[in-house]
Design an enzyme around this catalytic site. Structure first.
Site, PDB file in Angstrom:
ATOM      1  CD  GLU A   1      -2.549   1.042   2.113  1.00 13.77           C
ATOM      2  OE1 GLU A   1      -2.561   1.042   3.397  1.00 13.77           O
ATOM      3  OE2 GLU A   1      -3.708   2.004   2.377  1.00 13.77           O
TER       4      GLU A   1
ATOM      5  CD  GLU B   1       3.608  11.784  13.497  1.00 14.94           C
ATOM      6  OE1 GLU B   1       2.429  11.184  13.159  1.00 14.94           O
ATOM      7  OE2 GLU B   1       3.045  13.039  14.687  1.00 14.94           O
TER       8      GLU B   1
HETATM    9  C1  LIG Z   1      -8.821  10.285   5.162  1.00 18.55           C
HETATM   10  C2  LIG Z   1      -8.139   9.333   5.705  1.00 18.55           C
HETATM   11  C3  LIG Z   1      -8.931   8.157   5.035  1.00 18.55           C
HETATM   12  C4  LIG Z   1      -8.426   6.620   5.922  1.00 18.55           C
HETATM   13  N1  LIG Z   1      -8.908   5.259   4.712  1.00 18.55           N
HETATM   14  C5  LIG Z   1      -8.752   4.546   5.374  1.00 18.55           C
HETATM   15  C6  LIG Z   1      -9.045   3.089   4.743  1.00 18.55           C
HETATM   16  O1  LIG Z   1      -9.046   3.063   4.214  1.00 18.55           O
HETATM   17  N2  LIG Z   1      -9.103   1.617   5.215  1.00 18.55           N
HETATM   18  C7  LIG Z   1      -7.708   2.059   6.756  1.00 18.55           C
HETATM   19  O2  LIG Z   1      -7.733   0.901   7.642  1.00 18.55           O
HETATM   20  N3  LIG Z   1      -8.086   2.890   7.649  1.00 18.55           N
HETATM   21  C8  LIG Z   1      -8.076   3.963   6.799  1.00 18.55           C
HETATM   22  N4  LIG Z   1      -8.199   5.281   7.438  1.00 18.55           N
HETATM   23  C9  LIG Z   1      -7.058   5.952   9.295  1.00 18.55           C
HETATM   24  C10 LIG Z   1      -6.238   5.331   9.275  1.00 18.55           C
HETATM   25  O3  LIG Z   1      -4.761   4.390   8.793  1.00 18.55           O
HETATM   26  C11 LIG Z   1      -5.629   5.788  10.780  1.00 18.55           C
HETATM   27  O4  LIG Z   1      -6.375   7.589  11.219  1.00 18.55           O
HETATM   28  C12 LIG Z   1      -3.993   5.963  10.885  1.00 18.55           C
HETATM   29  O5  LIG Z   1      -3.516   5.307  10.843  1.00 18.55           O
HETATM   30  C13 LIG Z   1      -3.629   6.554  12.467  1.00 18.55           C
HETATM   31  O6  LIG Z   1      -4.829   6.125  14.019  1.00 18.55           O
HETATM   32  P1  LIG Z   1      -5.367   5.886  14.453  1.00 18.55           P
HETATM   33  O7  LIG Z   1      -6.396   7.406  13.891  1.00 18.55           O
HETATM   34  O8  LIG Z   1      -5.923   5.409  15.441  1.00 18.55           O
HETATM   35  O9  LIG Z   1      -4.287   7.566  15.228  1.00 18.55           O
HETATM   36  P2  LIG Z   1      -3.767   7.506  16.364  1.00 18.55           P
HETATM   37  O10 LIG Z   1      -3.277   5.679  15.571  1.00 18.55           O
HETATM   38  O11 LIG Z   1      -4.480   6.623  17.821  1.00 18.55           O
HETATM   39  O12 LIG Z   1      -2.415   8.036  16.361  1.00 18.55           O
HETATM   40  C14 LIG Z   1      -2.576   9.676  16.877  1.00 18.55           C
HETATM   41  C15 LIG Z   1      -1.292   9.708  16.590  1.00 18.55           C
HETATM   42  O13 LIG Z   1      -0.089   9.503  17.579  1.00 18.55           O
HETATM   43  C16 LIG Z   1       0.563   8.860  16.859  1.00 18.55           C
HETATM   44  N5  LIG Z   1       0.971   7.825  17.480  1.00 18.55           N
HETATM   45  C17 LIG Z   1       0.303   6.636  16.639  1.00 18.55           C
HETATM   46  N6  LIG Z   1       1.296   5.145  18.062  1.00 18.55           N
HETATM   47  C18 LIG Z   1       2.132   5.537  17.119  1.00 18.55           C
HETATM   48  C19 LIG Z   1       3.371   5.471  18.176  1.00 18.55           C
HETATM   49  N7  LIG Z   1       3.505   3.703  17.764  1.00 18.55           N
HETATM   50  N8  LIG Z   1       5.276   5.907  17.777  1.00 18.55           N
HETATM   51  C20 LIG Z   1       4.908   7.533  17.747  1.00 18.55           C
HETATM   52  N9  LIG Z   1       3.345   7.985  17.029  1.00 18.55           N
HETATM   53  C21 LIG Z   1       2.386   7.741  17.404  1.00 18.55           C
HETATM   54  C22 LIG Z   1       0.377   8.825  15.480  1.00 18.55           C
HETATM   55  O14 LIG Z   1       0.964   9.340  14.395  1.00 18.55           O
HETATM   56  C23 LIG Z   1      -0.865  10.572  15.917  1.00 18.55           C
HETATM   57  O15 LIG Z   1      -0.392  11.540  15.054  1.00 18.55           O
HETATM   58  C24 LIG Z   1      -8.204   6.709   6.554  1.00 18.55           C
HETATM   59  C25 LIG Z   1      -7.668   8.158   7.806  1.00 18.55           C
HETATM   60  C26 LIG Z   1      -8.595   8.862   7.073  1.00 18.55           C
HETATM   61  C27 LIG Z   1      -7.991  10.424   7.750  1.00 18.55           C
END
Ligand SMILES: Cc1cc2nc3c(=O)[nH]c(=O)nc-3n(C[C@H](O)[C@H](O)[C@H](O)COP(=O)(O)OP(=O)(O)OC[C@H]3O[C@@H](n4cnc5c(N)ncnc54)[C@H](O)[C@@H]3O)c2cc1C
Length: 154
Positions: free
Chosen positions: A7, A136
């Site tokens: 991906e 990140e």
């Molecule tokens: C427009 C859009 C489309 C999307 N489309 C899809 C899709 O098609 N399929 C799908 O499965 N998902 C999709 N997503 C979801 C996307 O993959 C997640 O939003 C993303 O992986 C971040 O996860 P979270 O939102 O749970 O944030 P969290 O994991 O809760 O993270 C919050 C913050 O903490 C940071 N963080 C988290 N863990 C760590 C770490 N271990 N070290 C350092 N920093 C960290 C993150 O970088 C972020 O800044 C989409 C999101 C958006 C905004």
């Protein structure tokens, strides 16, 4: 990890062609409204051009790896981190080119907003450093799996 590697890697390879088109539209707008003589805007546009060329050659390098080894390794995170940040910056630069006009978006009846190319790039690129693995997370992968640094403390 393999699926996400694809991906982050091949799925986005063709994007740099679209990015080149978007940059051309922004450059044309800067030439049209005189912003191309602004020294800061010129530097920004030249930097974006350099960035999209780097993206192109990194993409070719990734493809070569894929053809040679049959897999895309964790280095695909470098591409994801690079293009999403490049594109987010391009969105900001497209707003710089529009100047004060950037604060006006044409509203259509029924409270729907019709975004022009510049606002579309600006708005959609904000999500790109989050989806497909946040920046990140990509930095963690690069640190741990590409550079072999110790895992981050839990
Ligand atoms: C427009 C859009 C489309 C999307 N489309 C899809 C899709 O098609 N399929 C799908 O499965 N998902 C999709 N997503 C979801 C996307 O993959 C997640 O939003 C993303 O992986 C971040 O996860 P979270 O939102 O749970 O944030 P969290 O994991 O809760 O993270 C919050 C913050 O903490 C940071 N963080 C988290 N863990 C760590 C770490 N271990 N070290 C350092 N920093 C960290 C993150 O970088 C972020 O800044 C989409 C999101 C958006 C905004």
């Amino acid at each position: 990890m393999a699926t996400l590697g694809f991906e982050r890697g091949t799925a986005f390879l063709s994007q740099q062609l679209a990015f080149q088109g978007e940059l051309a539209v922004i450059v044309e707008a800067a030439q049209g409204n005189g912003k191309s003589s602004d020294p800061t805007i010129r530097q920004e546009l030249a930097d974006s051009y350099i960035g999209v060329q780097i993206m192109k050659y990194n993409g070719l390098r990734m493809l070569t790896d894929l053809v040679k080894n049959g897999v895309i390794g964790p280095s695909s995170s470098i591409g994801k981190l690079y293009w999403s940040n490049w594109h987010r910056t391009l969105g900001e630069r497209s707003m710089h080119v529009l100047g004060a006009a950037a604060s006006i978006v044409g509203a259509t009846p029924g409270s729907e907003y019709e975004l022009d190319e510049f606002h579309r790039i600006f708005m959609s690129s904000r999500a790109e450093t989050i989806y497909a693995g946040a920046s990140e997370i990509q930095r963690n992968i690069i640190g741990e799996r590409v550079l072999g640094l110790p895992r981050e403390p839990r």
